[in-house]
Design an enzyme around this catalytic site. Structure first.
Site, PDB file in Angstrom:
ATOM      1  N   HIS A 157       0.874  -1.174   0.000  1.00  0.00           N
ATOM      2  CA  HIS A 157       0.000   0.000   0.000  1.00  0.00           C
ATOM      3  C   HIS A 157       0.919   1.234   0.000  1.00  0.00           C
ATOM      4  CE1 HIS A 157      -2.819   2.926   1.742  1.00  0.00           C
ATOM      5  NE2 HIS A 157      -3.802   2.099   1.437  1.00  0.00           N
ATOM      6  N   ASP A 172       3.306  -4.028   7.997  1.00  0.00           N
ATOM      7  CA  ASP A 172       2.040  -3.323   7.824  1.00  0.00           C
ATOM      8  C   ASP A 172       0.917  -4.344   8.034  1.00  0.00           C
ATOM      9  OD1 ASP A 172      -0.306  -2.291   6.827  1.00  0.00           O
ATOM     10  OD2 ASP A 172       0.518  -1.690   4.887  1.00  0.00           O
ATOM     11  N   GLN A 218      -4.372  -4.927   7.150  1.00  0.00           N
ATOM     12  CA  GLN A 218      -5.379  -5.897   6.704  1.00  0.00           C
ATOM     13  C   GLN A 218      -5.344  -7.180   7.534  1.00  0.00           C
ATOM     14  OE1 GLN A 218      -7.786  -5.366   4.525  1.00  0.00           O
ATOM     15  NE2 GLN A 218      -7.076  -3.386   3.768  1.00  0.00           N
ATOM     16  N   CYS A 270      -4.691   2.323  -3.740  1.00  0.00           N
ATOM     17  CA  CYS A 270      -3.473   2.912  -3.136  1.00  0.00           C
ATOM     18  C   CYS A 270      -2.262   2.012  -3.369  1.00  0.00           C
ATOM     19  CB  CYS A 270      -3.651   3.176  -1.648  1.00  0.00           C
ATOM     20  SG  CYS A 270      -4.938   4.359  -1.301  1.00  0.00           S
TER      21      CYS A 270
HETATM   22  N1  PMP Z   1      -1.810  -0.682   4.522  1.00  0.00           N
HETATM   23  C1  PMP Z   1      -2.760  -1.441   3.986  1.00  0.00           C
HETATM   24  C2  PMP Z   1      -2.418  -2.835   3.534  1.00  0.00           C
HETATM   25  C3  PMP Z   1      -4.055  -0.941   3.856  1.00  0.00           C
HETATM   26  O1  PMP Z   1      -5.007  -1.706   3.306  1.00  0.00           O
HETATM   27  C4  PMP Z   1      -4.336   0.369   4.320  1.00  0.00           C
HETATM   28  C5  PMP Z   1      -5.726   0.964   4.187  1.00  0.00           C
HETATM   29  N2  PMP Z   1      -6.344   0.755   2.965  1.00  0.00           N
HETATM   30  C6  PMP Z   1      -3.306   1.101   4.886  1.00  0.00           C
HETATM   31  C7  PMP Z   1      -2.049   0.551   4.977  1.00  0.00           C
HETATM   32  C8  PMP Z   1      -3.526   2.496   5.403  1.00  0.00           C
HETATM   33  O2  PMP Z   1      -4.375   2.493   6.500  1.00  0.00           O
HETATM   34  P1  PMP Z   1      -4.959   3.857   7.094  1.00  0.00           P
HETATM   35  O3  PMP Z   1      -5.583   4.583   5.940  1.00  0.00           O
HETATM   36  O4  PMP Z   1      -5.967   3.413   8.087  1.00  0.00           O
HETATM   37  O5  PMP Z   1      -3.819   4.607   7.677  1.00  0.00           O
END
Ligand code: PMP
Length: 407
Positions: free
Chosen positions: A120, A197, A200, A361
């Site tokens: 992401h 990270d 998910q 993203c």
């Molecule tokens: N990493 C992953 C794998 C995600 O799916 C997301 C959210 N779509 C994020 C990071 C970012 O999370 P947040 O917008 O809650 O900071």
């Protein structure tokens, strides 16, 4: 069989565009059970107050609620100490904290940050920028065609130059679960650290940071039935102790002199300003809810749904599914013929079905997949097979619709 948990989620009991809502976008944000909404309302109605400051009764109650939530998080991910649990605004802020503090202080030219193209943007850009700022090299572990990692193939890339490996636990596009424990062993053997990270993964599977032996782990409340605006950075105490804060003022202060200041001890050193009190209390209630279900039951449920969805959807002619054939969890990312995913999502929305469409993203991953965008259906505890059957029906309708338009 009707889903036994759906009744706990008030938002799901509504019609959208004349159809019962089928919510298949929990990967973007999850829905919240009554208990989370009530815990936050109780705070605002009954004991709204700032924390760690007032000696008055409401202040003490708010502090107990806030710090009690930290203990629930500690237990949830099996961290050794509450000092290792930093409340942040979400995964993105938590990753940025590590990249801005730890990475910038510890990297020099010749060192390497290793990640993958499947991250992401929130787990990509902070490291890319830290590499640019320090002169470190930014490298990518090779992915197999289905987004998995072949540990044997990547072994030679992890060397004494590897200072940080930053990787997702569960991919928000491919539904792949990465072998974090094995990676952590490899990275530690060369003296590096691993930052994971877990945005998910934390909502869908049991995470044990001590068993995985990760150095940093980040996740967001809103993807695990909690509110937006709250997230967690887990870090090993020995590393967090070495790190400098990146936000100054308010909660994190110990002594302030005219020309220098000192910080509170962990975890407050990293929590500048008034913290996210209602958010933490809501996250605590979400953890209570998840634990009342059981993370093992959750994981089995979400895996079963993702497998069923992939099976059913693969029978639709012209539908491409991205990610592993088996061993996927919580989501299915796809494209339907050459219909743009935004059009797919729009037709599904007219049927009351909410899916996500776009690059998720993950622009480097979209280029790697040779797709400009994809659609994604993501599942959670409150979904069941009937939601997937509705999706499959909706996708068949989409095909027919665009068949007519193009003919
Ligand atoms: N990493 C992953 C794998 C995600 O799916 C997301 C959210 N779509 C994020 C990071 C970012 O999370 P947040 O917008 O809650 O900071």
């Amino acid at each position: 069989m009707t889903n036994p948990w759906k009744k706990d989620f008030p938002i799901l009991h509504q019609q959208v565009n004349g159809h019962p809502l089928v919510y298949l976008d929990s990967g973007a944000t999850s829905q919240k059970p009554y208990s989370v909404i009530e815990a936050m309302t109780q705070y605002y109605e009954g004991y709204n107050s700032n924390v760690h400051r007032g000696v008055h009764t409401l202040g003490t109650k708010a502090t107990d609620g806030f710090e009690g939530a930290r203990e629930k998080v500690r237990k949830f991910i099996h961290a050794k100490s509450v000092q290792e649990i930093i409340f942040t605004r979400g995964t993105t802020t938590a990753i940025n904290l590590v990249a801005s503090s730890y990475a910038r202080a510890n990297l020099k030219p010749g060192d390497e940050i290793i990640t993958t193209v499947a991250e992401h943007h929130s787990n990509f850009i902070p490291w890319q920028q830290a590499a640019k700022a320090t002169g470190a090299t930014f490298k990518f572990l090779p992915l197999e065609a289905d987004g998995t990692l072949d540990i044997a193939k990547i072994a030679e890339m992890i060397t004494p130059q590897t200072k940080i490996v930053a990787i997702h636990h569960l991919s928000n596009v491919m539904g792949t679960v990465q072998p974090i424990k094995e990676l952590a062993q490899m990275v530690h053997a060369v003296g590096g650290v691993i930052s994971v990270d877990g945005a998910q993964a934390a909502p869908h599977m049991r995470v044990d940071v001590q068993d995985l032996d990760v150095d940093f782990y980040q996740f967001s409340g809103h993807k695990m039935m909690g509110p937006t605006g709250i997230g967690v950075l887990y870090g090993k105490k020995s590393l967090l102790e070495q790190m400098e804060p990146i936000e100054f003022g308010g909660e994190m202060i110990d002594l302030v002199d005219l020309h220098d200041s000192t910080w509170k001890e962990l975890p407050w050193k990293f929590e500048g300003g008034t913290p996210i009190i209602a958010g933490a209390i809501g996250l605590g209630a979400a953890i209570d809810y998840l634990e009342s279900v059981g993370m093992d039951i959750m994981e089995a449920h979400d895996r079963k749904l993702a497998t069923y969805a992939a099976e059913q959807m693969s029978q639709i002619e012209g539908l491409t599914i991205y990610g592993p054939k088996s061993e996927r969890t919580s989501l299915v990312t796809f494209n339907l013929d050459d219909v743009h995913p935004h059009d797919v999502a729009t037709v599904l929305d007219a049927e009351g079905i909410a899916v996500r469409a776009g690059h998720h993203c993950c622009q480097p991953l979209m280029r790697w997949l040779k797709a400009t965008a994809t659609a994604r259906a993501s599942f959670y505890l409150y979904n069941d097979e009937s939601d997937i059957d509705a999706l499959v029906k909706g996708l068949k309708k989409t095909k027919e619709y665009f068949g007519h338009v193009f003919r």
